[in-house]
Design a protein around this motif. Structure first.
Motif, mmCIF file in Angstrom:
data_model
loop_
_atom_site.group_PDB
_atom_site.id
_atom_site.type_symbol
_atom_site.label_atom_id
_atom_site.label_comp_id
_atom_site.label_asym_id
_atom_site.label_seq_id
_atom_site.Cartn_x
_atom_site.Cartn_y
_atom_site.Cartn_z
ATOM 1 N N ILE A 272 3.043 5.249 31.310
ATOM 2 C CA ILE A 272 3.284 3.839 31.585
ATOM 3 C C ILE A 272 3.035 3.604 33.071
ATOM 4 C CG2 ILE A 272 4.960 3.610 29.706
ATOM 5 C CD1 ILE A 272 7.178 3.680 31.832
ATOM 6 N N PRO A 273 2.754 2.382 33.499
ATOM 7 C CA PRO A 273 2.572 2.124 34.931
ATOM 8 C C PRO A 273 3.782 2.597 35.728
ATOM 9 C CG PRO A 273 1.821 0.242 33.668
ATOM 10 C CD PRO A 273 2.505 1.167 32.693
ATOM 11 N N PRO A 274 3.563 3.153 36.901
ATOM 12 C CA PRO A 274 4.683 3.736 37.660
ATOM 13 C C PRO A 274 5.714 2.721 38.114
ATOM 14 C CG PRO A 274 2.671 3.686 38.979
ATOM 15 C CD PRO A 274 2.269 3.354 37.583
ATOM 16 N N LEU B 204 10.328 0.157 27.233
ATOM 17 C CA LEU B 204 10.982 0.148 25.926
ATOM 18 C C LEU B 204 10.008 0.529 24.808
ATOM 19 C CD1 LEU B 204 13.228 -3.034 26.240
ATOM 20 C CD2 LEU B 204 13.879 -0.632 26.519
ATOM 21 N N ILE B 205 8.779 0.023 24.887
ATOM 22 C CA ILE B 205 7.774 0.369 23.876
ATOM 23 C C ILE B 205 7.499 1.863 23.905
ATOM 24 C CG2 ILE B 205 5.356 0.070 23.202
ATOM 25 C CD1 ILE B 205 6.887 -2.358 22.529
ATOM 26 N N ALA B 206 7.332 2.416 25.112
ATOM 27 C CA ALA B 206 7.033 3.848 25.234
ATOM 28 C C ALA B 206 8.178 4.697 24.702
ATOM 29 C CB ALA B 206 6.746 4.196 26.693
ATOM 30 N N ASP B 207 9.406 4.338 25.030
ATOM 31 C CA ASP B 207 10.562 5.100 24.549
ATOM 32 C C ASP B 207 10.662 5.049 23.019
ATOM 33 O OD1 ASP B 207 11.213 5.742 27.130
ATOM 34 O OD2 ASP B 207 12.819 4.255 27.326
ATOM 35 N N ALA B 208 10.460 3.871 22.449
ATOM 36 C CA ALA B 208 10.548 3.738 20.991
ATOM 37 C C ALA B 208 9.431 4.521 20.304
ATOM 38 C CB ALA B 208 10.475 2.265 20.593
ATOM 39 N N LEU B 209 8.235 4.499 20.894
ATOM 40 C CA LEU B 209 7.116 5.229 20.296
ATOM 41 C C LEU B 209 7.341 6.740 20.396
ATOM 42 C CD1 LEU B 209 4.371 5.224 18.964
ATOM 43 C CD2 LEU B 209 3.323 4.951 21.230
ATOM 44 N N ARG B 210 7.871 7.186 21.512
ATOM 45 C CA ARG B 210 8.150 8.618 21.676
ATOM 46 C C ARG B 210 9.167 9.088 20.633
ATOM 47 N NH1 ARG B 210 9.202 8.276 26.549
ATOM 48 N NH2 ARG B 210 7.181 8.853 27.393
ATOM 49 N N LYS B 211 10.195 8.292 20.392
ATOM 50 C CA LYS B 211 11.198 8.649 19.388
ATOM 51 C C LYS B 211 10.605 8.647 17.984
ATOM 52 C CE LYS B 211 15.108 6.891 22.083
ATOM 53 N NZ LYS B 211 16.106 5.807 22.225
#
Length: 441
Positions: free
Chosen positions: A98-100, A114-121
């Motif tokens: 994600i952008p820093p 939030l999108i990245a965290d949900a996708l990782r899970k």
């Protein structure tokens, strides 16, 4: 104590605490802290662990990860224990970038966190076998967007903020579109692509996907609107809202632990309160007031860090070299410094220069316009190839700097006004470059 499988101690996978990579200077571990920001104490702890358990050489990768070198089978578990004691938790699972400045940049379209965290899970829950180097980008835009980062799967926020474009195999411009999704369907859509990759096999990457077949599953792909503003390079001074922020990078992406510690201490005296890893081997420094920026830049320069995107050495890829790796045949950093000194004006970003201590080509596995590679016979000169390719000419390492000087002189004399280095190299006969390298002009 953390254990790792000895079968993982090989090249070809993404090195981690549980699966370090064997290199010429011992084991290599790559990690990304799960926290988006690091304190000065975190970086000091990291420097201490690199010195205590490795050879003290720390690298920041092109994607903004940290690498420690010179580890052993005995020291890797101790490193894991030290990280845990310092409260530094490495990110686990598939690499999702994600952008820093996600979440703190007022110019971003959407917070990608939030999108990245949900996708990782979701990926972890699916228990799929995926390629070790699979890369996913979730780009919410902003000053330091990831528009130029290549990924197997991309989610890019639309300019109107109404949804996300799902695409595969490229950066924002070149990735092949699959669907435009409203926020509530983003995770399910991305997981459909992840599942398609897993179905192909454990080595499948974005380039192996048929975007048209995937798009048919989602229906018609409407035109996606994006901001035409290109991302800024992380190096240099940025103004985020009312805050000034400094982007720096260790020269050639490498720094010794003692110099990193000195940098952190010096920047703390300038008011630095937070550090964020960023693409292009960068470190973003927050908390610097406008009047302390010059002092912070001077501190970074003193410790061997670049503070401007115009630094010509940015366009050179080097490995640890003979100073840190038993496989290397010469001092790659000294060679890079020679290229900057003798031909720095030609390093305009239009071509890649690779300096490799041995034919393994760890720092730049892809082809480069010019490669200098250490061999048993000396330093090989490779044009438009990889470190593993047969060199067109070879010289003793002691003769390398004069050879670089001759090539620089030749190219400067031939360069037309406004011409890029790539155009110049492309129209220069290989025989002329080889002759200059060998001193046969």
């Amino acid at each position: 104590m953390t254990a790792f499988a000895t079968s993982a101690l090989r090249r070809g996978a993404c090195p981690s605490l549980s699966a370090p990579m064997q290199t010429g200077d011992g084991l290599l571990v790559r990690l990304r802290p799960a926290a988006p920001a690091l304190t000065g104490e975190d970086l000091l702890a990291f420097a201490g662990l690199a010195r205590e358990h490795g050879n003290g050489l720390i690298e920041i990768t092109a994607r903004g990860n940290l690498q420690l070198r010179g580890l052993t089978e005995a020291s890797v578990p101790r490193l894991a224990e030290g990280l845990a004691a310092a409260g530094i938790v490495p990110q686990a699972g598939v690499a999702i970038e994600i952008p820093p400045l996600s979440g703190i940049d007022p110019s971003e379209i959407a917070d990608a966190t939030l999108i990245a965290d949900a996708l990782r899970k979701a990926i972890a829950a699916a228990s799929l076998t995926l390629a070790p180097k699979l890369a996913i980008v979730v780009d919410g835009g902003g000053v330091l967007s990831l528009a130029d980062m290549v990924a197997d799967i991309r989610l890019d926020a639309l300019a109107d903020g109404a949804g996300w474009r799902l695409s595969v195999g490229g950066d924002r411009r070149t990735a092949r579109p699959v669907a435009v999704l409203p926020p509530e369907r983003v995770i399910a859509g991305a997981m459909a692509v992840v599942t398609a990759l897993a179905a192909i096999g454990p080595a499948a990457r974005g380039r192996d996907l048929d975007a048209a077949v995937l798009a048919a599953q989602f229906g018609t792909v409407p035109e996606a609107a994006f901001s035409e503003v290109l991302p800024s390079h992380p190096l240099g001074i940025h103004y985020i809202g009312g805050e000034s922020l400094l982007g720096i990078a260790p020269a050639y992406g490498q720094v010794q632990a003692d110099r990193l510690a000195a940098l952190v201490q010096g920047l703390a005296a300038c008011g630095a309160s937070e550090f964020r890893l960023a693409p292009h081997r960068a470190l973003l420094v927050r908390g610097l007031s406008g009047e302390r920026l010059a002092a912070a830049q001077a501190c970074a320069d003193r410790e061997g860090f670049w503070c401007a995107e115009t630094a010509p050495g940015r366009f050179i890829s080097i490995c640890a070299g003979a100073a840190g790796c038993a496989s290397a045949r010469f001092d790659t950093r000294a060679a890079a410094d020679a290229v900057v000194a003798e031909a720095g004006g030609l390093l305009d970003g239009s071509l890649d220069v690779h300096i490799s201590g041995c034919p393994k080509g760890c720092a730049h596995p892809a082809r480069a316009a010019v490669t200098l590679c250490g061999t048993a016979a000396g330093v090989g000169f490779v044009l438009d190839g990889r470190a593993s390719d047969a060199p067109a000419a070879t010289l003793p390492a002691g003769d390398l700097r004069p050879a670089i000087q001759r090539i620089g002189t030749l190219l400067r004399a031939r360069r037309m006004e406004g011409e890029t280095a790539k155009s110049l190299i492309d129209r220069t006969a290989p025989a002329a470059l080889i002759s200059a390298y060998q001193g046969q002009q």
